[in-house]
Write a protein that holds these residues in place. Structure first.
Motif, PDB file in Angstrom:
ATOM      1  N   SER A  34       0.728  -1.312  -0.015  1.00  0.00           N
ATOM      2  CA  SER A  34       0.184  -0.060  -0.184  1.00  0.00           C
ATOM      3  C   SER A  34       0.878   1.193   0.059  1.00  0.00           C
ATOM      4  CB  SER A  34      -1.043  -0.038   1.179  1.00  0.00           C
ATOM      5  OG  SER A  34      -1.725   1.149   1.295  1.00  0.00           O
ATOM      6  N   VAL A  35       0.990   1.930  -1.164  1.00  0.00           N
ATOM      7  CA  VAL A  35       1.778   3.106  -1.443  1.00  0.00           C
ATOM      8  C   VAL A  35       1.074   4.135  -2.146  1.00  0.00           C
ATOM      9  CG1 VAL A  35       4.056   1.789  -1.394  1.00  0.00           C
ATOM     10  CG2 VAL A  35       2.867   2.128  -3.591  1.00  0.00           C
ATOM     11  N   ASP A  36       1.513   5.161  -1.612  1.00  0.00           N
ATOM     12  CA  ASP A  36       1.055   6.494  -2.150  1.00  0.00           C
ATOM     13  C   ASP A  36       2.240   7.464  -2.810  1.00  0.00           C
ATOM     14  OD1 ASP A  36      -1.677   5.949  -0.895  1.00  0.00           O
ATOM     15  OD2 ASP A  36      -0.664   6.363   0.829  1.00  0.00           O
ATOM     16  N   PRO A  37       2.682   6.981  -3.950  1.00  0.00           N
ATOM     17  CA  PRO A  37       3.758   7.886  -4.431  1.00  0.00           C
ATOM     18  C   PRO A  37       3.567   9.178  -4.887  1.00  0.00           C
ATOM     19  CG  PRO A  37       2.850   6.128  -6.160  1.00  0.00           C
ATOM     20  CD  PRO A  37       2.110   6.066  -4.843  1.00  0.00           C
ATOM     21  N   ALA A  38       2.192   9.536  -5.365  1.00  0.00           N
ATOM     22  CA  ALA A  38       1.966  10.871  -5.998  1.00  0.00           C
ATOM     23  C   ALA A  38       2.949  11.373  -6.840  1.00  0.00           C
ATOM     24  CB  ALA A  38       1.901  11.934  -4.723  1.00  0.00           C
ATOM     25  N   LYS A  39       3.465  10.422  -7.782  1.00  0.00           N
ATOM     26  CA  LYS A  39       4.368  10.627  -8.886  1.00  0.00           C
ATOM     27  C   LYS A  39       3.783  10.161 -10.387  1.00  0.00           C
ATOM     28  CE  LYS A  39       8.286  11.301  -5.954  1.00  0.00           C
ATOM     29  NZ  LYS A  39       9.783  10.906  -5.730  1.00  0.00           N
ATOM     30  N   LEU A  40       4.391  10.636 -11.238  1.00  0.00           N
ATOM     31  CA  LEU A  40       3.905  10.096 -12.491  1.00  0.00           C
ATOM     32  C   LEU A  40       2.423   9.731 -12.661  1.00  0.00           C
ATOM     33  CD1 LEU A  40       6.780   7.299 -13.071  1.00  0.00           C
ATOM     34  CD2 LEU A  40       6.776   9.747 -13.684  1.00  0.00           C
ATOM     35  N   ASN A  41       1.532  10.750 -11.903  1.00  0.00           N
ATOM     36  CA  ASN A  41       0.073  10.447 -12.148  1.00  0.00           C
ATOM     37  C   ASN A  41      -0.270   9.239 -11.333  1.00  0.00           C
ATOM     38  OD1 ASN A  41      -2.411  11.728 -12.853  1.00  0.00           O
ATOM     39  ND2 ASN A  41      -2.453  10.166 -14.604  1.00  0.00           N
TER      40      ASN A  41
END
Length: 314
Positions: free
Chosen positions: A214-221
């Motif tokens: 469960s990750v929330d990168p907020a990168k590359l859309n």
């Protein structure tokens, strides 16, 4: 280089149609789920990596599934692919991204005679998820699994694990005491289930690592990535031994003739009389003798009655 197109289950697709194209090393990917062989013929299957992830884009209106596999084989097969890349519409403008790269990534499955065996080996591997192009989800030195099913013996499953792995940039010591949790602020969390093995009287299965992500990168859309990954999985089913094979059915023996049954009252050892062509009224060859006896009895009775009447008159 080969390219396979994978269609996600309909239940996961939103109204907007999205495509997921996969490419892997020098050989085409095996993307189908394993199908177990039955009827006593035995089975063996192995896979280096299987993913079941949901990728949500930043606007949260679109959720793209990422369901891919590397070196998934069924007996008798083997594969040695060391790279897996994928593309998802809406992620980094559709550019390919690396899912896994390794120095060694082998899967072998065999069924020979009364023995079925499967094994996997993964070494110097880096696993990525969409939205984290530079940070590896997991870095592994070496893992492996093995499952052996042989007729007449107890099935066996085993796993090889390193002392430590790197998760989201953190070095983590592995423990057999239970799952390992790794939390990285601003990035997400990963749960690692280690060394899962299971055996029955006829089957064995071994998995080196299962990751709940469960990750929330907020990168590359990419807003969020959630799901599961399975690394180094082997499984087998015991073939039927020669002793267990069904015996050949002998041809039917000719039925024994029923012994002849003579008429009631026939003497022991006396042959049954031949048919005399009587009408089917229940009569047999003794009927004339019975009739003659009845006539004689009737005559004797009549004579006795006549003598009795004369005696009364006198």
């Amino acid at each position: 280089m080969y390219t396979n197109n994978f269609r996600a289950p309909v239940r996961r697709w939103p109204a907007v149609a999205l495509a997921c194209a996969l490419t892997a090393g020098p050989v085409a990917l095996a993307g189908a789920a394993p199908v177990y062989a039955t009827e006593g013929h035995g089975h063996a299957g192995a896979s280096v990596l299987r993913t079941d992830l949901d990728v949500s884009l930043l606007n949260k209106s679109v959720q793209v599934p990422l369901t891919v596999s590397l070196n998934e084989v069924e007996a008798p097969q083997s594969a040695r692919r060391t790279a897996l890349t994928a593309t998802l519409d809406g992620v980094d403008r559709g550019k390919p991204f690396s899912v896994l790269r390794a120095e060694v990534a082998d899967a072998v499955a065999t069924v020979e005679g009364d023995r079925a065996e499967a094994s996997t080996t993964l070494a110097d591997a880096r696993l990525h998820v969409p939205g984290l192009p530079l940070l590896s989800l997991v870095e592994i030195e070496a893992v492996g699994s093995r499952a052996v099913c042989e007729a007449g013996t107890t099935p066996h499953a085993s796993v090889t694990l390193p002392a430590a792995v790197t998760v989201l940039g953190k070095r983590v010591s592995l423990s057999a005491g239970g799952p390992t949790h790794v939390d990285v602020p601003g990035v997400g969390s990963v749960r690692l289930d280690l060394s899962t093995t299971a055996t029955t009287s006829s089957t064995a299965a071994a998995t080196a690592l299962k990751l709940e992500v469960s990750v929330d990168p907020a990168k590359l859309n990419v807003a969020e990535v959630e799901g599961h990954l399975t690394l180094a999985e082997s499984r087998c089913e015991t073939p039927a031994s020669a002793e267990e094979e069904p015996e050949a059915v002998a041809p039917d023996a000719p039925e024994k003739a029923e012994p002849a049954v003579g008429p009631q009252g026939a003497r022991a050892g006396q042959a049954a009389p031949a048919e005399t062509g009587l009408a089917e009224t229940g009569g047999d060859s003794a009927t004339p003798y019975v009739a003659a006896g009845a006539v004689a009895l009737l005559a004797a009775g009549g004579g006795a009655v006549l003598l009795s009447r004369r005696g009364r008159r006198n």
